[in-house]
Design a protein around this motif. Structure first.
Motif, PDB file in Angstrom:
ATOM      1  N   ALA A  26     -27.438   8.757  38.845  1.00 53.39           N
ATOM      2  CA  ALA A  26     -27.091   7.953  40.122  1.00 53.39           C
ATOM      3  C   ALA A  26     -26.005   8.924  41.194  1.00 53.39           C
ATOM      4  O   ALA A  26     -26.051   8.169  42.320  1.00 53.39           O
ATOM      5  N   MET A  27     -25.530   9.690  40.482  1.00 56.67           N
ATOM      6  CA  MET A  27     -24.959  10.730  41.520  1.00 56.67           C
ATOM      7  C   MET A  27     -25.687  11.671  42.237  1.00 56.67           C
ATOM      8  O   MET A  27     -25.133  12.632  42.967  1.00 56.67           O
ATOM      9  N   GLY A  28     -26.890  11.837  41.800  1.00 56.13           N
ATOM     10  CA  GLY A  28     -27.717  12.678  42.451  1.00 56.13           C
ATOM     11  C   GLY A  28     -27.825  14.046  42.049  1.00 56.13           C
ATOM     12  O   GLY A  28     -28.181  15.234  42.555  1.00 56.13           O
ATOM     13  N   ARG A  29     -27.551  14.024  40.636  1.00 53.67           N
ATOM     14  CA  ARG A  29     -27.576  15.353  40.023  1.00 53.67           C
ATOM     15  C   ARG A  29     -28.674  15.789  39.417  1.00 53.67           C
ATOM     16  O   ARG A  29     -29.453  14.829  38.801  1.00 53.67           O
ATOM     17  N   ASP A  30     -29.109  16.863  39.221  1.00 52.22           N
ATOM     18  CA  ASP A  30     -30.228  17.476  38.288  1.00 52.22           C
ATOM     19  C   ASP A  30     -29.968  17.494  36.923  1.00 52.22           C
ATOM     20  O   ASP A  30     -28.785  17.947  36.567  1.00 52.22           O
ATOM     21  N   LEU A  31     -30.709  17.068  36.063  1.00 53.92           N
ATOM     22  CA  LEU A  31     -30.485  16.899  34.598  1.00 53.92           C
ATOM     23  C   LEU A  31     -31.417  17.729  33.559  1.00 53.92           C
ATOM     24  O   LEU A  31     -32.432  17.914  33.765  1.00 53.92           O
ATOM     25  N   ALA A  32     -30.744  18.347  32.813  1.00 56.50           N
ATOM     26  CA  ALA A  32     -31.530  18.958  31.596  1.00 56.50           C
ATOM     27  C   ALA A  32     -31.035  18.242  30.456  1.00 56.50           C
ATOM     28  O   ALA A  32     -30.056  18.103  29.996  1.00 56.50           O
ATOM     29  N   LEU A  33     -32.152  17.490  29.802  1.00 55.18           N
ATOM     30  CA  LEU A  33     -31.896  16.538  28.778  1.00 55.18           C
ATOM     31  C   LEU A  33     -32.703  17.072  27.390  1.00 55.18           C
ATOM     32  O   LEU A  33     -33.804  17.257  27.456  1.00 55.18           O
ATOM     33  N   CYS A  34     -31.825  17.020  26.219  1.00 53.04           N
ATOM     34  CA  CYS A  34     -32.462  17.472  25.132  1.00 53.04           C
ATOM     35  C   CYS A  34     -31.912  16.618  23.671  1.00 53.04           C
ATOM     36  O   CYS A  34     -30.898  16.081  23.925  1.00 53.04           O
ATOM     37  N   ALA A  35     -32.976  16.457  22.854  1.00 57.71           N
ATOM     38  CA  ALA A  35     -32.705  15.568  21.771  1.00 57.71           C
ATOM     39  C   ALA A  35     -33.639  15.972  20.812  1.00 57.71           C
ATOM     40  O   ALA A  35     -34.604  16.470  21.074  1.00 57.71           O
ATOM     41  N   ARG A  36     -33.634  15.241  19.708  1.00 55.17           N
ATOM     42  CA  ARG A  36     -34.909  15.344  18.695  1.00 55.17           C
ATOM     43  C   ARG A  36     -35.953  14.347  19.246  1.00 55.17           C
ATOM     44  O   ARG A  36     -37.106  14.736  18.941  1.00 55.17           O
ATOM     45  N   ARG A  37     -35.481  13.360  19.659  1.00 53.41           N
ATOM     46  CA  ARG A  37     -36.533  12.295  20.073  1.00 53.41           C
ATOM     47  C   ARG A  37     -37.197  12.465  21.305  1.00 53.41           C
ATOM     48  O   ARG A  37     -36.481  11.990  22.316  1.00 53.41           O
ATOM     49  N   THR A  38     -38.223  13.162  21.577  1.00 56.12           N
ATOM     50  CA  THR A  38     -38.660  13.476  22.582  1.00 56.12           C
ATOM     51  C   THR A  38     -39.514  12.245  23.404  1.00 56.12           C
ATOM     52  O   THR A  38     -39.434  12.165  24.582  1.00 56.12           O
ATOM     53  N   ASP A  39     -39.935  11.237  22.621  1.00 58.70           N
ATOM     54  CA  ASP A  39     -40.561  10.074  23.230  1.00 58.70           C
ATOM     55  C   ASP A  39     -39.473   9.256  24.035  1.00 58.70           C
ATOM     56  O   ASP A  39     -39.705   8.911  25.235  1.00 58.70           O
ATOM     57  N   ARG A  40     -38.200   9.326  23.427  1.00 55.88           N
ATOM     58  CA  ARG A  40     -37.108   8.605  24.272  1.00 55.88           C
ATOM     59  C   ARG A  40     -36.902   9.321  25.527  1.00 55.88           C
ATOM     60  O   ARG A  40     -36.417   8.755  26.491  1.00 55.88           O
ATOM     61  N   LEU A  41     -36.607  10.597  25.251  1.00 62.30           N
ATOM     62  CA  LEU A  41     -36.276  11.340  26.417  1.00 62.30           C
ATOM     63  C   LEU A  41     -37.522  11.447  27.428  1.00 62.30           C
ATOM     64  O   LEU A  41     -37.128  11.217  28.867  1.00 62.30           O
ATOM     65  N   GLU A  42     -38.638  11.271  27.231  1.00 62.58           N
ATOM     66  CA  GLU A  42     -39.762  11.264  28.364  1.00 62.58           C
ATOM     67  C   GLU A  42     -39.688   9.688  28.675  1.00 62.58           C
ATOM     68  O   GLU A  42     -39.720   9.624  30.105  1.00 62.58           O
ATOM     69  N   ARG A  43     -39.166   8.545  28.255  1.00 60.50           N
ATOM     70  CA  ARG A  43     -39.187   7.490  28.870  1.00 60.50           C
ATOM     71  C   ARG A  43     -37.926   7.405  29.893  1.00 60.50           C
ATOM     72  O   ARG A  43     -38.006   6.872  30.896  1.00 60.50           O
ATOM     73  N   LEU A  44     -36.803   8.031  29.189  1.00 60.12           N
ATOM     74  CA  LEU A  44     -35.424   8.030  30.288  1.00 60.12           C
ATOM     75  C   LEU A  44     -36.062   9.026  31.291  1.00 60.12           C
ATOM     76  O   LEU A  44     -35.348   8.462  32.463  1.00 60.12           O
ATOM     77  N   ARG A  45     -36.575  10.019  31.242  1.00 58.17           N
ATOM     78  CA  ARG A  45     -36.801  10.868  32.317  1.00 58.17           C
ATOM     79  C   ARG A  45     -37.789  10.079  33.365  1.00 58.17           C
ATOM     80  O   ARG A  45     -37.456  10.056  34.769  1.00 58.17           O
ATOM     81  N   GLU A  46     -38.872   9.267  32.869  1.00 55.11           N
ATOM     82  CA  GLU A  46     -39.570   8.467  33.791  1.00 55.11           C
ATOM     83  C   GLU A  46     -38.734   7.218  34.582  1.00 55.11           C
ATOM     84  O   GLU A  46     -38.841   7.156  35.870  1.00 55.11           O
ATOM     85  N   GLU A  47     -37.905   6.639  33.783  1.00 51.22           N
ATOM     86  CA  GLU A  47     -36.846   5.892  34.406  1.00 51.22           C
ATOM     87  C   GLU A  47     -35.975   6.479  35.528  1.00 51.22           C
ATOM     88  O   GLU A  47     -35.960   5.799  36.564  1.00 51.22           O
ATOM     89  N   LEU A  48     -35.440   7.649  35.183  1.00 57.72           N
ATOM     90  CA  LEU A  48     -34.349   8.200  36.101  1.00 57.72           C
ATOM     91  C   LEU A  48     -35.243   8.607  37.409  1.00 57.72           C
ATOM     92  O   LEU A  48     -34.559   8.511  38.542  1.00 57.72           O
ATOM     93  N   LEU A  49     -36.406   9.343  37.292  1.00 59.33           N
ATOM     94  CA  LEU A  49     -37.053   9.649  38.317  1.00 59.33           C
ATOM     95  C   LEU A  49     -37.555   8.593  39.322  1.00 59.33           C
ATOM     96  O   LEU A  49     -37.626   8.718  40.541  1.00 59.33           O
ATOM     97  N   ALA A  50     -37.889   7.326  38.696  1.00 54.82           N
ATOM     98  CA  ALA A  50     -38.223   6.103  39.364  1.00 54.82           C
ATOM     99  C   ALA A  50     -37.059   5.826  40.369  1.00 54.82           C
ATOM    100  O   ALA A  50     -37.354   5.438  41.407  1.00 54.82           O
ATOM    101  N   ALA A  51     -35.913   5.472  39.699  1.00 58.72           N
ATOM    102  CA  ALA A  51     -34.757   5.229  40.388  1.00 58.72           C
ATOM    103  C   ALA A  51     -34.030   6.031  41.333  1.00 58.72           C
ATOM    104  O   ALA A  51     -33.451   5.713  42.265  1.00 58.72           O
ATOM    105  N   HIS A  52     -34.206   7.237  41.052  1.00 64.86           N
ATOM    106  CA  HIS A  52     -33.775   8.346  41.941  1.00 64.86           C
ATOM    107  C   HIS A  52     -34.783   9.676  42.133  1.00 64.86           C
ATOM    108  O   HIS A  52     -34.665  10.581  41.659  1.00 64.86           O
ATOM    109  N   PRO A  53     -35.676   9.293  43.042  1.00 64.84           N
ATOM    110  CA  PRO A  53     -36.716  10.186  43.100  1.00 64.84           C
ATOM    111  C   PRO A  53     -36.300  11.736  43.656  1.00 64.84           C
ATOM    112  O   PRO A  53     -37.169  12.710  43.760  1.00 64.84           O
TER     113      PRO A  53
END
Length: 250
Positions: A26-53
């Protein structure tokens, strides 16, 4: 000081890491996100890009207990984003059992994840920062680090005290460089790991707790107890009260 544009967050698929990702996006920062659960990361990525293109969000699978992978993933993220301006060592584990009750396995897993894996993350991050001659390392400890604690918290508190000392040592090493180090000491913040929001006094919502964390991170404070009220006075009390009293507070 210009804002830290590219931010890496470990343990970003849930809880505090996921909420930090939303706040920084929301502050306009570029993000590198990692975790074991990649399915949740992908959903989060899609959500963030839709809200902050206008931002970039890179995601990669990472088990922080795979130490070679920590270095590989951090370097890959640096290549993805061009630089790493801030790394938040957030991935952690809350499980533990009373010492001597036959659950060394649980306590060892906590120690490995919360300290040894954090050491690997700090090594990988600071290696990048030294090459860049710039960066901000953020280490998430816990108010449990203030004192040794009984029952299920013994190994957890020790691991968080260890990682706080690790961060302070790195800060001491880098005092006369452009690299900054922040240690966060969260109190009770509702998350998947806490799992006790209905029973723990002083628990605050994930949103409120992470807002306080993000403010402290952005200020690049050396240390911060989160939220400041009531954890600054409680932290003082935990440090100075008799252990018999502290043991009843946990």
């Amino acid at each position: 000081m210009s804002p830290r544009r590219s931010i890496l967050i470990t343990g970003a698929s849930a809880g505090l890491g996921e909420r930090m990702a939303r706040d920084f996006a929301a502050m306009g920062r570029d993000l590198a996100l990692c975790a074991r659960r990649t399915d949740r990361l992908e959903r989060l990525r899609e959500e963030l890009l839709a809200a902050h293109p206008g931002i970039t969000v890179a995601v990669r699978a990472l088990d922080v207990n795979d130490h070679d992978a920590v270095f590989e993933v951090f370097r890959a993220f640096r290549s993805d984003l061009g630089s790493l301006d801030r790394v938040i060592v957030n991935a952690g584990l809350g499980k533990g059992q009373p010492i001597g009750t036959g659950r060394f396995d649980a306590n060892l897993q906590t120690a490995r994840t919360n300290f040894t894996a954090a050491l690997a993350q700090c090594e990988a991050a600071v290696e990048v920062f030294r090459e860049q001659n710039a960066g901000h390392l953020v280490v998430v400890s816990s108010m449990s680090a203030m004192r040794g604690l009984p029952r299920n918290l013994t190994a957890y508190a020790a691991s968080k005290a260890g990682v706080a000392a690790l961060a302070e040592g790195i800060r001491a090493e880098l005092l006369r460089t452009p690299i900054r180090v922040t240690t966060l000491f969260p109190g009770y913040i509702a998350s998947e790991m806490s799992g006790r929001s209905g029973r723990t006094p002083l628990m605050v919502s994930t949103e409120r707790g992470v807002r306080a964390m993000v403010r402290a991170i952005e200020a690049e404070r050396a240390q911060a107890k989160i939220p400041a009220w009531p954890w600054v006075p409680l932290g003082f009390a935990m440090r100075h009260l008799p252990l018999s009293v502290v043991s009843r507070m946990s």
